[in-house]
Scaffold this motif. Structure first.
Motif, PDB file in Angstrom:
ATOM      1  N   GLU A   1       0.840  -1.183   0.000  1.00  0.00           N
ATOM      2  CA  GLU A   1       0.000   0.000   0.000  1.00  0.00           C
ATOM      3  C   GLU A   1       0.879   1.238   0.000  1.00  0.00           C
ATOM      4  O   GLU A   1       2.040   1.188   0.396  1.00  0.00           O
ATOM      5  CB  GLU A   1      -0.884   0.059   1.254  1.00  0.00           C
ATOM      6  CG  GLU A   1      -1.978  -0.970   1.287  1.00  0.00           C
ATOM      7  CD  GLU A   1      -2.867  -0.786   2.493  1.00  0.00           C
ATOM      8  OE1 GLU A   1      -4.040  -0.468   2.294  1.00  0.00           O
ATOM      9  OE2 GLU A   1      -2.379  -0.952   3.626  1.00  0.00           O
TER      10      GLU A   1
ATOM     11  N   CYS B   1       0.581   5.401   1.251  1.00  0.00           N
ATOM     12  CA  CYS B   1      -0.299   6.337   1.938  1.00  0.00           C
ATOM     13  C   CYS B   1       0.410   7.665   2.153  1.00  0.00           C
ATOM     14  O   CYS B   1       1.637   7.707   2.254  1.00  0.00           O
ATOM     15  CB  CYS B   1      -0.795   5.763   3.259  1.00  0.00           C
ATOM     16  SG  CYS B   1       0.398   5.773   4.592  1.00  0.00           S
ATOM     17  N   PRO B   2      -0.362   8.732   2.239  1.00  0.00           N
ATOM     18  CA  PRO B   2       0.225  10.024   2.576  1.00  0.00           C
ATOM     19  C   PRO B   2       0.743   9.994   4.014  1.00  0.00           C
ATOM     20  O   PRO B   2       0.123   9.384   4.889  1.00  0.00           O
ATOM     21  CB  PRO B   2      -0.938  11.003   2.462  1.00  0.00           C
ATOM     22  CG  PRO B   2      -2.032  10.274   1.771  1.00  0.00           C
ATOM     23  CD  PRO B   2      -1.781   8.819   1.973  1.00  0.00           C
ATOM     24  N   TYR B   3       1.879  10.641   4.243  1.00  0.00           N
ATOM     25  CA  TYR B   3       2.422  10.817   5.600  1.00  0.00           C
ATOM     26  C   TYR B   3       2.559  12.315   5.794  1.00  0.00           C
ATOM     27  O   TYR B   3       3.399  12.951   5.164  1.00  0.00           O
ATOM     28  CB  TYR B   3       3.759  10.112   5.763  1.00  0.00           C
ATOM     29  CG  TYR B   3       4.103   9.881   7.211  1.00  0.00           C
ATOM     30  CD1 TYR B   3       4.408  10.953   8.049  1.00  0.00           C
ATOM     31  CD2 TYR B   3       4.097   8.618   7.756  1.00  0.00           C
ATOM     32  CE1 TYR B   3       4.695  10.749   9.384  1.00  0.00           C
ATOM     33  CE2 TYR B   3       4.392   8.402   9.083  1.00  0.00           C
ATOM     34  CZ  TYR B   3       4.693   9.478   9.900  1.00  0.00           C
ATOM     35  OH  TYR B   3       4.978   9.271  11.226  1.00  0.00           O
TER      36      TYR B   3
ATOM     37  N   SER C   1      -1.803   6.626  12.752  1.00  0.00           N
ATOM     38  CA  SER C   1      -2.350   6.145  11.489  1.00  0.00           C
ATOM     39  C   SER C   1      -3.863   6.047  11.590  1.00  0.00           C
ATOM     40  O   SER C   1      -4.408   5.609  12.592  1.00  0.00           O
ATOM     41  CB  SER C   1      -1.749   4.797  11.100  1.00  0.00           C
ATOM     42  OG  SER C   1      -2.044   3.822  12.069  1.00  0.00           O
TER      43      SER C   1
ATOM     44  N   ARG D   1      -7.112   4.676   9.264  1.00  0.00           N
ATOM     45  CA  ARG D   1      -7.549   3.916   8.093  1.00  0.00           C
ATOM     46  C   ARG D   1      -8.950   4.389   7.752  1.00  0.00           C
ATOM     47  O   ARG D   1      -9.904   4.105   8.452  1.00  0.00           O
ATOM     48  CB  ARG D   1      -7.529   2.414   8.354  1.00  0.00           C
ATOM     49  CG  ARG D   1      -7.957   1.642   7.111  1.00  0.00           C
ATOM     50  CD  ARG D   1      -7.464   0.234   7.069  1.00  0.00           C
ATOM     51  NE  ARG D   1      -6.047   0.059   6.939  1.00  0.00           N
ATOM     52  CZ  ARG D   1      -5.373   0.077   5.789  1.00  0.00           C
ATOM     53  NH1 ARG D   1      -5.998   0.294   4.661  1.00  0.00           N
ATOM     54  NH2 ARG D   1      -4.082  -0.135   5.771  1.00  0.00           N
ATOM     55  N   SER D   2      -9.040   5.130   6.668  1.00  0.00           N
ATOM     56  CA  SER D   2     -10.295   5.706   6.220  1.00  0.00           C
ATOM     57  C   SER D   2     -10.995   4.764   5.252  1.00  0.00           C
ATOM     58  O   SER D   2     -10.364   4.257   4.329  1.00  0.00           O
ATOM     59  CB  SER D   2     -10.020   7.044   5.515  1.00  0.00           C
ATOM     60  OG  SER D   2     -11.114   7.430   4.730  1.00  0.00           O
TER      61      SER D   2
ATOM     62  N   VAL E   1     -10.575   6.679   1.702  1.00  0.00           N
ATOM     63  CA  VAL E   1      -9.308   6.806   0.968  1.00  0.00           C
ATOM     64  C   VAL E   1      -8.228   5.814   1.380  1.00  0.00           C
ATOM     65  O   VAL E   1      -7.145   5.820   0.811  1.00  0.00           O
ATOM     66  CB  VAL E   1      -8.735   8.237   1.079  1.00  0.00           C
ATOM     67  CG1 VAL E   1      -9.685   9.238   0.472  1.00  0.00           C
ATOM     68  CG2 VAL E   1      -8.406   8.599   2.517  1.00  0.00           C
ATOM     69  N   GLY E   2      -8.470   4.990   2.373  1.00  0.00           N
ATOM     70  CA  GLY E   2      -7.439   4.059   2.826  1.00  0.00           C
ATOM     71  C   GLY E   2      -6.592   4.672   3.930  1.00  0.00           C
ATOM     72  O   GLY E   2      -7.061   5.502   4.693  1.00  0.00           O
ATOM     73  N   PRO E   3      -5.313   4.286   4.002  1.00  0.00           N
ATOM     74  CA  PRO E   3      -4.487   4.720   5.126  1.00  0.00           C
ATOM     75  C   PRO E   3      -3.985   6.158   4.987  1.00  0.00           C
ATOM     76  O   PRO E   3      -3.740   6.653   3.893  1.00  0.00           O
ATOM     77  CB  PRO E   3      -3.310   3.739   5.091  1.00  0.00           C
ATOM     78  CG  PRO E   3      -3.213   3.323   3.659  1.00  0.00           C
ATOM     79  CD  PRO E   3      -4.620   3.345   3.124  1.00  0.00           C
ATOM     80  N   LEU E   4      -3.838   6.805   6.140  1.00  0.00           N
ATOM     81  CA  LEU E   4      -3.277   8.144   6.247  1.00  0.00           C
ATOM     82  C   LEU E   4      -2.463   8.173   7.530  1.00  0.00           C
ATOM     83  O   LEU E   4      -2.922   7.687   8.564  1.00  0.00           O
ATOM     84  CB  LEU E   4      -4.407   9.182   6.322  1.00  0.00           C
ATOM     85  CG  LEU E   4      -4.015  10.625   6.591  1.00  0.00           C
ATOM     86  CD1 LEU E   4      -3.290  11.207   5.380  1.00  0.00           C
ATOM     87  CD2 LEU E   4      -5.251  11.449   6.914  1.00  0.00           C
TER      88      LEU E   4
ATOM     89  N   VAL F   1      -2.066  16.484  -0.590  1.00  0.00           N
ATOM     90  CA  VAL F   1      -2.889  15.314  -0.863  1.00  0.00           C
ATOM     91  C   VAL F   1      -3.945  15.687  -1.896  1.00  0.00           C
ATOM     92  O   VAL F   1      -4.494  16.785  -1.866  1.00  0.00           O
ATOM     93  CB  VAL F   1      -3.602  14.817   0.425  1.00  0.00           C
ATOM     94  CG1 VAL F   1      -4.471  13.615   0.141  1.00  0.00           C
ATOM     95  CG2 VAL F   1      -2.600  14.520   1.526  1.00  0.00           C
TER      96      VAL F   1
END
Length: 137
Positions: A4, A6-8, A54, A56-57, A60-63, A81
């Motif tokens: 995966e 994801c934005p950090y 972290s 998990r949306s 949109v998935g992980p952020l 983003v």
């Protein structure tokens, strides 16, 4: 096996506050969070700051987010983003939360490419682009 991306993000000010807003904007369960104290840094200046969190949306998935400890040089970017898709209600709701207390750079309005597009910088300095496909109207 899964991979995966994801934005950090490194929101300026309070990562906890930003994370709560991102959860309101994007949904998700209670974020997993570790402070700098949790990872063994007992310096009073950073002990209660977020070392890593972290979310998990379902949208949109992980952020992931963290506070930047005082004195960090060079300062990492707060982040940028892009949220896009055709779920107009979800993307509009996210936009409404992200612009609270922030700065609208480009209003969320019809674009030349046929969608509704807008950009903003939230109150923590993170840049967001929202593109709602097919909603150019």
């Amino acid at each position: 096996m899964t991979v995966e991306m994801c934005p950090y993000l490194h929101p300026r000010g309070s990562a906890r506050e930003a994370l709560a807003a991102y959860r309101r904007a994007l949904g998700g369960d209670e974020p997993a969070l570790a402070t700098y104290d949790d990872i063994g840094m007992d310096d009073p200046a950073v002990r209660d700051l977020v070392a890593n969190a972290s979310l998990r949306s379902p949208v949109v998935g992980p952020l992931m987010v963290s506070d930047v400890p005082p004195g960090t040089e060079p300062l990492p970017p707060a982040g940028q983003v892009c949220l896009f898709g055709d779920d107009e209600a979800a993307l509009q709701a996210a936009w409404d939360v992200l612009v609270e207390g922030g700065e609208v750079e480009q209003p969320l309005e019809p674009s030349p490419w046929g969608s509704r597009f807008g950009s903003c910088r939230d109150r923590w300095g993170v840049s967001w682009m929202v593109d709602i496909a097919g909603a150019g109207g």
